[in-house]
Design an enzyme around this catalytic site. Structure first.
Site, short mmCIF file in Angstrom:
data_model
loop_
_atom_site.label_atom_id
_atom_site.label_comp_id
_atom_site.label_asym_id
_atom_site.label_seq_id
_atom_site.Cartn_x
_atom_site.Cartn_y
_atom_site.Cartn_z
N LYS A 61 17.22 7.32 54.96
CA LYS A 61 17.00 8.19 53.75
C LYS A 61 15.36 8.06 53.36
O LYS A 61 14.72 7.10 53.45
CB LYS A 61 17.53 7.97 52.37
CG LYS A 61 17.32 8.67 51.11
CD LYS A 61 18.32 7.79 49.97
CE LYS A 61 18.17 8.78 48.56
NZ LYS A 61 18.95 8.24 47.72
N SER A 136 22.07 11.52 45.36
CA SER A 136 20.77 11.92 45.97
C SER A 136 20.63 11.76 47.59
O SER A 136 19.86 12.36 48.24
CB SER A 136 19.49 11.40 45.39
OG SER A 136 19.74 9.91 45.61
N SER A 160 24.40 7.57 44.04
CA SER A 160 23.70 8.42 45.40
C SER A 160 24.19 8.16 46.72
O SER A 160 23.90 9.11 47.47
CB SER A 160 22.24 8.25 45.10
OG SER A 160 21.79 9.03 44.35
N1 GLN Z 1 23.28 11.20 39.79
C1 GLN Z 1 22.43 10.03 39.66
C2 GLN Z 1 21.10 10.38 39.22
O1 GLN Z 1 20.50 11.57 39.28
C3 GLN Z 1 22.36 9.11 40.88
C4 GLN Z 1 20.91 8.89 41.32
C5 GLN Z 1 20.94 7.89 42.56
O2 GLN Z 1 22.01 7.06 42.53
N2 GLN Z 1 19.82 7.60 43.17
O3 GLN Z 1 20.24 9.58 38.74
#
Ligand code: GLN
Length: 464
Positions: A61, A136, A160
């Protein structure tokens, strides 16, 4: 059980194999766009020629540092930022023979559930190109689902890794907080996040996790790994869900998984998590507060974008942040600054911290009776790009099943459950801290009944 690395053994040394591998990846890239950068040669020399993961290609990532590649975090503010060092987690994988082949697309700084918040490219779900791969870590999950890589690293602050894994039909692990070093992971919400794994099988997930975990002097939040030794599960608590909590498809999938667990001989007990309704508000208070502090380092002076034409340092900062950050990032910095403003900390941040303790107590109560807990990953299957299916606010509200494990610091694994109307749906398991092996064993049993399915166009034509 360990992975059969012979499938990959010759990849490093055989030029024609590399070539056909590259062709396969590029063929998929045209329709899914999971990579921000793909270069199988760039860091080949940094990987050991031997080890458990010998020759295995993997994606990282783009908020995790790999020397030689750029690290953009999906943001214009870091576009073209060439990374000068390698994260501990990646170093350990390279030491075990795995080879970084590229950097994966993501929601800007990890903020989102769709990868649509990336400023640098769109990623499509390999099962249906009109739908998101989740986020994400959408690029990581999509690449594994398409067979471009057998595993990819993501980061999980509130779901995410697990949510995109579920949307793409692969395995997704968020480890116990502090077990994998965050050195080299760009901080979004430091007290919640961990580096996680998207993988095509439970066995790969386990081997990658075991390779990465351990104390690191570069990250003083890393902890001694001390599992109880009770790796097998007899009793699984199942979170009770109402008819309207999940889409029809996800509800159906949840019930199928429940039945399979019964058939496998597990004792199931239905439980409720009374604190579940506080999870999303507590998560977004803590995550935005921490983000507002962590993202202060992007000031147009030290890294990345420095907007031309500024006359004073404060102009430079304002102009660079204004043009470098996307709307969702700005929204969260503002929210975080708001909840932390002087005189109001008790009302928001400290209250959220108390809720966090209550959530952990809720889990602990369940783990007095059960070895693991099953719960949904997300209320829907992969949604369409944009906000026609789910608005950004609805996407945030839908994080309730995943953020709870981040608030409590617990390990959680998303496991493929069924295919519903052509889209994969996963189910989630969580357990007490350090009990990852317990999760892997449940997952492996389910995998025997229902192995990860492959989207159309998946092939092993490059025949490794
Ligand atoms: N959907 C969550 C957010 O927008 C998850 C983000 C994550 O785990 N980086 O913060």
């Amino acid at each position: 059980m360990s992975i059969k690395s012979d499938r990959w053994q010759n990849l490093l040394s055989d030029d024609s194999l590399w070539k056909s591998y590259n062709e396969y990846v590029n063929k998929w890239e045209k329709s899914i766009g999971s990579f921000l950068q793909f270069d199988a040669d760039k860091t080949k020399g940094d990987s050991s020629s031997d080890g458990l993961l010998k020759g295995m290609p993997f994606g990282v990532k783009d908020n995790i540092a790999v020397k030689g590649f750029d690290m953009t975090c999906g943001s214009k503010i870091l576009e073209n930022f060439n990374c000068p060092y390698t994260s501990t987690a990646v170093q350990k994988l390279q030491g075990a023979g795995a080879v970084v082949v590229g950097k994966m697309n993501m929601d800007e700084f990890g903020m989102g559930s769709s990868t649509d918040n990336s400023a640098l490219g769109e990623t499509n779900n390999p099962w249906d190109k009109s739908r998101v791969a989740g986020g994400s870590s959408g690029g990581s999950a999509a690449s594994v689902a398409a067979g471009q890589v057998p595993f990819a690293l993501g980061s999980d602050t509130g779901g995410s890794v697990r949510q995109p894994a579920s949307f793409c039909g692969v395995y997704g692990l968020k480890p116990t907080y502090g077990t994998v070093s965050r050195y080299g992971l760009t901080a979004y919400a430091s007290s919640l996040e961990t580096i996680g794994i998207c993988a095509e099988s439970t066995a790969i997930t386990r081997d990658v996790f075991n390779t990465m975990k351990g104390i690191d002097n570069m990250d003083n939040t890393t902890v001694d790994y001390k599992p109880s030794g009770k790796d097998d599960t007899e009793i699984i608590a199942v979170l009770k869900v109402g008819e309207n909590d999940l889409s029809e498809d996800v509800l159906n999938s949840y019930r199928v998984s429940q039945q399979r667990l019964k058939d496998l001989g597990y004792k199931l007990i239905e439980v409720e998590l009374p604190t579940l309704k506080y999870v999303v508000p507590a998560y977004y208070v803590i995550a935005t507060a921490e983000a507002s502090a962590n993202l202060a380092r992007f000031n147009g002076i030290r890294y990345g974008l420095a907007q031309k034409g500024a006359e004073t340092p404060s102009d430079l900062m304002q102009m660079s942040r204004n043009s470098g950050f996307g709307d969702e990032v700005k929204l969260r910095i503002l929210l975080g600054t708001y909840v932390l403003r002087s005189g109001f900390q008790d009302q928001y941040y400290h209250r959220a911290q108390k809720i966090r303790t209550a959530i952990l107590n809720d889990f602990n109560r369940i783990f007095e009776e059960a070895d693991a807990l099953m719960l949904p990953v997300f209320p829907t299957a992969a949604f369409r790009h944009g906000s026609s299916d789910l608005t950004q606010l609805q996407q945030k509200a839908a994080d309730l099943y995943t953020c709870s494990a981040n608030l409590a610091g617990l390990p959680a694994l998303a496991v493929p459950s069924t295919i519903e109307k052509g889209l994969p749906v996963g189910v989630q398991f969580t357990a007490p801290a350090f009990e990852e092996e317990r999760l892997f064993r449940i997952s492996e049993k389910l995998e025997e009944i229902f192995p990860a399915q492959k989207p159309e166009g998946f092939s092993e034509e490059w025949k490794i």
